[in-house]
Structures are given as structure tokens and as C-alpha cells.
Design a protein around this motif. Sequence first.
Motif, PDB file in Angstrom:
ATOM      1  N   TYR A   1       0.836  -1.200   0.000  1.00 26.89           N
ATOM      2  CA  TYR A   1       0.000   0.000   0.000  1.00 26.89           C
ATOM      3  C   TYR A   1       0.872   1.252   0.000  1.00 26.89           C
ATOM      4  CZ  TYR A   1      -3.876  -3.055   1.156  1.00 26.89           C
ATOM      5  OH  TYR A   1      -4.822  -4.045   1.124  1.00 26.89           O
TER       6      TYR A   1
ATOM      7  N   LEU B   1       4.513   2.911  12.636  1.00 29.26           N
ATOM      8  CA  LEU B   1       4.722   1.729  11.794  1.00 29.26           C
ATOM      9  C   LEU B   1       5.702   0.764  12.444  1.00 29.26           C
ATOM     10  CD1 LEU B   1       5.012   3.359   8.236  1.00 29.26           C
ATOM     11  CD2 LEU B   1       3.057   2.080   9.150  1.00 29.26           C
ATOM     12  N   GLU B   2       6.798   1.293  12.950  1.00 31.33           N
ATOM     13  CA  GLU B   2       7.823   0.443  13.552  1.00 31.33           C
ATOM     14  C   GLU B   2       7.324  -0.229  14.820  1.00 31.33           C
ATOM     15  OE1 GLU B   2      11.056   3.163  13.939  1.00 31.33           O
ATOM     16  OE2 GLU B   2      11.775   2.821  11.875  1.00 31.33           O
TER      17      GLU B   2
ATOM     18  N   ASN C   1       4.403  -1.185  15.370  1.00 28.09           N
ATOM     19  CA  ASN C   1       3.454  -2.228  14.973  1.00 28.09           C
ATOM     20  C   ASN C   1       4.068  -3.240  14.011  1.00 28.09           C
ATOM     21  OD1 ASN C   1       0.521  -1.572  16.021  1.00 28.09           O
ATOM     22  ND2 ASN C   1       1.470   0.391  15.506  1.00 28.09           N
ATOM     23  N   ASP C   2       5.408  -3.209  13.886  1.00 26.51           N
ATOM     24  CA  ASP C   2       6.150  -4.174  13.056  1.00 26.51           C
ATOM     25  C   ASP C   2       5.676  -4.192  11.613  1.00 26.51           C
ATOM     26  OD1 ASP C   2       7.722  -5.076  15.244  1.00 26.51           O
ATOM     27  OD2 ASP C   2       6.078  -6.367  15.899  1.00 26.51           O
ATOM     28  N   VAL C   3       5.308  -3.013  11.082  1.00 27.05           N
ATOM     29  CA  VAL C   3       4.904  -2.901   9.686  1.00 27.05           C
ATOM     30  C   VAL C   3       6.144  -2.756   8.807  1.00 27.05           C
ATOM     31  CG1 VAL C   3       3.587  -1.562   8.001  1.00 27.05           C
ATOM     32  CG2 VAL C   3       2.708  -1.853  10.328  1.00 27.05           C
TER      33      VAL C   3
ATOM     34  N   ILE D   1       8.307  -1.405   5.998  1.00 26.72           N
ATOM     35  CA  ILE D   1       8.376  -0.209   5.150  1.00 26.72           C
ATOM     36  C   ILE D   1       9.156  -0.568   3.894  1.00 26.72           C
ATOM     37  CG2 ILE D   1       9.150   2.177   4.979  1.00 26.72           C
ATOM     38  CD1 ILE D   1       8.921   2.359   8.024  1.00 26.72           C
TER      39      ILE D   1
ATOM     40  N   ILE E   1       4.118   0.546   2.238  1.00 27.38           N
ATOM     41  CA  ILE E   1       4.178  -0.441   3.304  1.00 27.38           C
ATOM     42  C   ILE E   1       3.591  -1.774   2.839  1.00 27.38           C
ATOM     43  CG2 ILE E   1       4.060   1.321   5.100  1.00 27.38           C
ATOM     44  CD1 ILE E   1       1.101   0.628   5.450  1.00 27.38           C
TER      45      ILE E   1
ATOM     46  N   LEU F   1       1.386  -5.098   4.152  1.00 29.99           N
ATOM     47  CA  LEU F   1       0.488  -5.605   5.195  1.00 29.99           C
ATOM     48  C   LEU F   1      -0.214  -6.859   4.696  1.00 29.99           C
ATOM     49  CD1 LEU F   1      -1.355  -2.415   6.522  1.00 29.99           C
ATOM     50  CD2 LEU F   1       0.286  -3.802   7.783  1.00 29.99           C
TER      51      LEU F   1
ATOM     52  N   SER G   1      -5.062  -7.848   7.836  1.00 29.77           N
ATOM     53  CA  SER G   1      -4.476  -7.167   8.983  1.00 29.77           C
ATOM     54  C   SER G   1      -5.504  -6.301   9.719  1.00 29.77           C
ATOM     55  CB  SER G   1      -3.307  -6.291   8.535  1.00 29.77           C
ATOM     56  OG  SER G   1      -2.826  -5.507   9.612  1.00 29.77           O
TER      57      SER G   1
ATOM     58  N   LEU H   1      -4.706  -3.763  11.323  1.00 33.48           N
ATOM     59  CA  LEU H   1      -4.156  -2.413  11.405  1.00 33.48           C
ATOM     60  C   LEU H   1      -4.838  -1.422  10.466  1.00 33.48           C
ATOM     61  CD1 LEU H   1      -0.319  -3.128  11.666  1.00 33.48           C
ATOM     62  CD2 LEU H   1      -1.824  -2.276  13.464  1.00 33.48           C
TER      63      LEU H   1
ATOM     64  N   LEU I   1      -4.884   2.564  10.662  1.00 38.30           N
ATOM     65  CA  LEU I   1      -4.236   3.347   9.613  1.00 38.30           C
ATOM     66  C   LEU I   1      -5.148   4.469   9.145  1.00 38.30           C
ATOM     67  CD1 LEU I   1      -1.880   3.639   7.541  1.00 38.30           C
ATOM     68  CD2 LEU I   1      -3.155   2.071   6.065  1.00 38.30           C
TER      69      LEU I   1
END
Length: 405
Positions: free
Chosen positions: A182, A199-200, A202-204, A206, A216, A218, A222, A224, A228
Amino acid sequence: MAGRVVAFGMHETEINDAEKILGSAGRTDAFVVGEASDVQIAALKSKGLIVQEIAAGKPETPGGGAAFGRELRSTTFATIIANAPIDDLPDLTKPNVYLIGFKGPLFEAYRTQLEKIGVALLQAYRGDFYSAYLTTMQRTQVSALPFVTTIEFYGASHKSAGRLSPVVAGASSPKDERLVIYDVKLQRPEDAPSFKDWLEKNDVVIVASSTKKFRIALLSNSSLFSNLASRTEVQQFEEYVEPKLFNDRARVILKIDNVPAQPFPYDGAGELIAIADTGFDDTHPDFAGRFTTAALGRAGRTDDPNGHGTHVSGSAVGDGTGSLGLHKGTAPAAKLFFQSLLDSAGRLGGLPADLGDLFAQAYAQGARIHSNSWGSATASTYTMSSSEVDEFVADHQDMLVVIAA
């Protein structure tokens, strides 16, 4: 038709006539705004002015308009709280993003009044709406301005654009664990640190980023996504579609050499054309001494194992040397700045997350024409990349950007 209108003119005399007829609420060198009856509208048109009605409406944002928060004039958030999803409630202890509706076009006097109360406009939307960060106090102050018609909370319903994973559209399956890429565009560059931190935490993953944009990865199911959409920093997001190569026009098809009555008088002399594509054959005789290159996809390499970039360059600036003059480009005397996008996987991985960075590099080299023979291989909308082109051209009005030529 009667109501508030904008009367556009080409000359000062026309603008003067419009101001006399309307008794305007605002004037610039190009138009006059005011209330007009049917008789006045007819008088304006008789003077050669173009009349446009200012229709009361909703902003055209990525999500297609607001679902709640309309006509906020009080200091409470009763309307929002009654209608907003729980994840979309504003934190009143911090500034939030709002859409401000104006009575017609934005005049500098309006901007000056907003700046006096510390309000900086972010993004323009159709319908004479602009977004801005506002505190609770500023929201009350802006509501009281005579040229403001509406203030809407910029919520989740405004942010989704183009193609989205089924989970965003509300049709996801818990078993669907596809990894989807996305693009997320932020309201302003200074929002990047806090968004990256989120983001970091939530372990997304990049994939790429720039000053105002994050790409990102996902899972399609998800949880999230709702978070978001409710992040204040987010202006819009959409599913990333990998660009594909396009080029179906050349000098013969355009009939450059077959202009009736006289030969085509322009050959591109004195111009620098930028092209972003796979790579470039710097040994081809059609370009000798007229090019510079930049490696964006492969470190230190701008060659063209695909061949598409050289083909496109030939369509633009090839001088026909290799074919003894038989095949030439549209501007055979122009110089070339080539940005090589091909990555080690044979894709256009050299494209930056924000297309504005691509154009800025070429602009700094002196290019004022930028050709891109690639695009989205999808029938659906591709709004975020289009907006990046529009934003760059708006800030650099001497730059012509061509996509999928």
C-alpha cells in the motif's frame, strides 16, 4: 440561475465591468466573485465574461466526501461523536485535520486572515475546500470567519482512494493472508517521524519512503487497517500497483515529417528532455554527445538489457545517424537526461516512492520536459501517483510531465 458566481475575464476592462455589475465580494486580475441575479448574469455574458456558478457542495476527497461532521459551527463535537466509528474519534487534546469550505475561490486576503490565527492550508480539493490542522480554539475562530461556509472533520471516510484490499472494502476473509503493498500519503512532511514510529511499533514493513509518503506491506486481513485510516497524519492511502512499460507512439505515427504545406519547423534544439525508463544504450550513434544519465535502479549501471528505454529515447531525441536519416525522433536536436529505473529483478524498482523526487532530479539538471512511457496496468484509478504529478507541476509550472506517452 441566481446566486453566488465567479466571472472570468481576459482583460482589465472586462474585470472592471464585472466588478461594476456584481459589486464584488472579491477581485483578482483574472476573475470577480459576487452575488448575481439572472439579469446580472446575462449582463456579464454580454460583456464577454465567462460565468461560473459556485454550487454549495461537498469536497471531492480521496474517499469521495465526508460522511459526518458537516456544518460544524459550535464548539462541541456532538455531531462527530454521534456518527463517527469508534476508531475515527478525534483526540481533542491535539490539532486535528479539517476540511474548510470557502465562499468561492481562495483570495490572498483569506489566507492572510487564516495565517493571523496560525492556520496554514495543506491541500486544495474541488468545491473550494482546503484541508488544515486546527486546534479546538482555531476551529471556533475559523468557523466565525465570514468567508468560511463549512468545517468538516477529515476522517477515515475521506482517506481511501483507488484500488483497496478486500479488507478495506469490508469484504475480507480471515483466512486471506496475502501480502499486499500500500501507498500511504501524509498530510505534511513533518508528520513523517510520528507515522514512521507508529509503523515500527506495529512491526509494519516499510518498502520505501519519502518526505510525505510511505510504501508499506500488510497482510490483507491485517487489523491495522482501521488504525491506519484513523491516523491524523494520513491524507490518503491506496493499494500499490506495479508500473508497466508503455510506448506506442513514434515519429512516423505522429507524421512529424508529413505536415501539410511545409516541413515541421522545430527540432528540439536548445531543449533538454528527461526520460525515466529501463536503461539507455550509450553506444548508440543516434545520441552521441547529447546525453547524461543517472542510475536509480542499479548502483552505477544505466545500460539497457530490456531495450525499452533506448527505444523511447529514440522516439524522443534520436537523430537518425544509425539509420542514415531514415528513422528519427520527434526532437532530434534536443539533449537527453536519462534516469535508469531498471532494477536487478528486471522491474522498474528505481522509481522513488514519491514521483516528485523523480521529477525534481531532472528539473535540477535543467530539464523542462519529462517523458514517462510506463503506467498502471489496471483499469481502476491510480490517484496518488497522479496527484504527485499534479503537485510537482503546480509548484514548477515551467515543467511539462508526460506519462505513458
